[in-house]
Design an enzyme around this catalytic site. Structure first.
Site, PDB file in Angstrom:
ATOM      1  N   SER A  45       0.835  -1.201   0.000  1.00 24.24           N
ATOM      2  CA  SER A  45       0.000   0.000   0.000  1.00 24.24           C
ATOM      3  C   SER A  45       0.873   1.256   0.000  1.00 24.24           C
ATOM      4  CB  SER A  45      -0.920  -0.061   1.229  1.00 24.24           C
ATOM      5  OG  SER A  45      -1.878   0.948   1.198  1.00 24.24           O
ATOM      6  N   HIS A  98      -8.182  -4.902  -0.181  1.00 26.78           N
ATOM      7  CA  HIS A  98      -6.865  -4.287   0.014  1.00 26.78           C
ATOM      8  C   HIS A  98      -6.120  -4.909   1.195  1.00 26.78           C
ATOM      9  CE1 HIS A  98      -3.768  -1.315  -0.391  1.00 26.78           C
ATOM     10  NE2 HIS A  98      -4.008  -0.765   0.773  1.00 26.78           N
ATOM     11  N   ASP A 116      -8.937  -6.246  -4.532  1.00 19.53           N
ATOM     12  CA  ASP A 116      -8.512  -4.954  -3.986  1.00 19.53           C
ATOM     13  C   ASP A 116      -9.038  -3.857  -4.908  1.00 19.53           C
ATOM     14  OD1 ASP A 116      -7.252  -2.704  -3.035  1.00 19.53           O
ATOM     15  OD2 ASP A 116      -5.237  -3.565  -3.021  1.00 19.53           O
TER      16      ASP A 116
END
Lengths: 195, 372
Positions: B152, B349, B316
């Site tokens: 991320s 995610h 995601d």
């Protein structure tokens, strides 16, 4: 054991070339070319297991579905694009041939020749062929588009492929006459028409 | 409980050489808190930097105290015999500057005023963090990392490392990241920020002086964020429409399990995290855009020398696989060594934090190949 078509492919690929192998499995061909030709290679694979195999083999691999094209790869960005024993399992055959011509300056395709006499003989006897190069039963095969050498060459003419060279093998040995009848595995090298 | 690694003790590095920030501000001095796992080898060639995401910190694995209920945030990935194997590698976790777990941040005392920095703490960018991490590497005498790894926002830092310090990164693992946020992503971040900024307890960012914290705003921000980190499917399978009590009450108290879960997560987070840090972390996310500065992502990545492993997760939608493919495309255009895997996961995610067998096998195989 190395696949029969690998040596022929390797013989055609010049040292330090940039090579894209579509449907590269565990990356055996690319690893062989890296070790023997010092090539800069990438594989494309859809299966998780094979992607992992490539990483284990130290081969660059991009996970993607070939049927959706080669969007990550720029036009004219590879010296060779290889499709070895995968053509017969591709649904969008013409589309992938166009993508190979777009991305690579040369293409190399190998496939099991359906015209091989032993295949014809099995059909004459009333069965779908099962052989070294076509090892699957009809109900359990990834293959969807089997063809003979004549069929392939006709499609090449249609999509603008200019065949440069063709090697035909049976049991790992080259055959040189009546190839569409005596050859079990066909290996083609080609360029775009007009190149 | 403690079966992963022995207790780890965080350390603090103090820096007194002023740090020029991308915003134009200058930070005269600052602390970075970090922890390390494994042993640095004689050649100093086995170091791995793990960059953290929005709510992460330096505590990447193991336990600080025997009484800790939970290990570090990436304990399933980092440790002896784990995919990032601390028997082979010297693994470093750093709390980013502006954080709230020991590195200098908005809640720290500004030596010029003797008060908490609060609204005066400078804005941070991914590039600033990478610069501070490079200074920490200097202190630890690590000239080149065997790998820089992040998921991320951490993946953005890893990517930026390969651009800003190409000769200092041999391998770069960019997981569940993106080359820049989309408008939708920025929009989510802004709603989260607005929740904090409009909390009456925010006091323009100087709530420390008022002995209060904008808990309601931070809670809302976290609840919103949490929704976007999960997939619709996983929320459905985990909570569905299950009720907290036997029947519907026709009121605004918690009725559905998902409400209870989100409120609990929001409250827990608001107790332990600093709202100003949350604000500046989301801004750093919004600002990250190497392609914009270089003209194209291809041009931005041209200086990179590392080998890359780029990983995305199918469900995601906050950092979708398509965004990772943009990174892959730019690396291919630069003829960098790169592999890309799209992991089939239901977890959205958050999947990058989950112990998926294939995902871990892949990281394990990749790390295994890194020569020291």
């Amino acid at each position: 054991m190395m696949r029969h078509d690998f040596q022929t492919i390797a013989d055609w690929i010049s040292a330090k070339a940039k090579v894209l192998d579509l449907g590269c499995g565990n990356g055996e061909l690319l690893k062989y070319l890296q070790d023997t030709r010092n090539i800069h290679g990438y594989g494309v694979e859809i299966s998780d297991e094979h992607v992992l195999g490539c990483v284990k083999n130290g081969v660059n691999v991009i996970q993607r579905d070939l049927e959706a094209g080669l969007a990550e790869f720029a036009s004219d960005s590879f010296d060779y694009v290889v499709l070895s024993q995968t053509l017969q399992a591709v649904h969008h055959t013409e589309a992938i041939l166009h993508e190979i011509l777009r991305v690579g300056r040369q293409g190399i395709i190998t496939f099991p020749n359906f015209g091989y006499w032993k295949n014809r003989w099995q059909i004459l006897r009333g069965h779908m062929p099962v052989s070294e190069d076509l090892p699957y039963q009809w109900y359990d095969t990834p293959n969807v588009h089997l063809c003979t050498m004549h069929d392939f060459e006709a499609l090449c003419a249609k999509v603008g492929i200019h065949i440069q060279e063709c090697v035909v093998m049976t049991g790992g040995h080259r055959v040189n006459w009546l190839r569409n009848l005596s050859g079990s595995l066909a290996v083609y090298r080609f360029t775009r028409d007009g190149m | 409980m403690i079966d992963s690694i022995p207790l780890v003790t965080p350390q603090i590095a103090h820096f007194s050489v002023p740090l020029p920030l991308k915003s134009g501000a200058l930070l005269a001095a600052y602390d970075l808190v970090y922890e390390t796992h494994g042993q640095l080898n004689a050649a100093h060639s086995n170091a791995i930097l793990v960059c953290h995401a929005l709510s992460g910190n330096h505590h990447i694995a193991g336990y600080h105290q025997a009484s800790d209920k939970k290990p570090g945030w990436w304990d399933n990935m980092i440790g002896p015999g784990k995919p990032i194997d601390t028997r082979k590698f010297f693994v470093i976790g750093v709390n980013n500057l502006g954080g709230c777990h020991g590195s200098t941040g908005p809640a720290s005392i500004n030596p010029d005023t003797g008060m908490a920095w609060g609204s005066n703490f400078p804005m941070m960018t991914v590039a600033d963090w990478v610069d501070t991490q490079a200074r920490l590497a200097d202190v630890l005498e690590i000239r080149q990392f065997a790998a820089v790894v992040g998921g991320s926002l951490g993946g953005m830092q890893a990517l930026h490392w390969s651009i800003a310090y190409p000769e200092r990164v041999r391998h770069c693992l960019v997981i569940a990241a993106a080359p820049h946020l989309t408008a939708q992503n920025i929009a989510f971040n802004d709603v989260a920020r607005q929740a904090i900024l409009t909390d009456p307890d925010f006091h323009g960012g100087d709530y420390y002086a008022h002995h209060t914290t904008p808990k309601r705003g931070l809670k809302l921000a976290r609840m919103l964020g949490h929704i976007t980190y999960l997939s619709d499917d996983v929320m459905g399978s985990k909570f569905g429409r299950v009720l907290r009590h036997a029947a519907i009450n026709y009121g605004y108290d918690v009725e559905f399990e998902i409400e209870s879960y989100l409120r609990y997560q929001g409250d827990k987070f608001a107790e332990s995290f600093d709202a100003n840090t949350y604000l500046l972390m989301t801004k750093a996310l919004d600002y990250f855009d190497p392609a914009h500065e270089a003209g194209s992502l291809k041009a931005a990545l041209a200086p990179s020398m590392a080998e890359f492993l780029v990983i995305s997760f199918t469900t995601d939608w906050r950092f979708a696989p398509e965004r990772s493919r943009e990174i892959v495309r730019a690396l291919l255009d630069n003829e960098r060594r790169v592999s890309y895997a799209e992991i089939d996961s239901a977890h959205g995610h958050d999947a990058f934090l989950m112990p998926d067998p294939h995902y871990h096998a892949l990281i394990n195989a990749y790390m295994d190949r890194i020569s020291l």
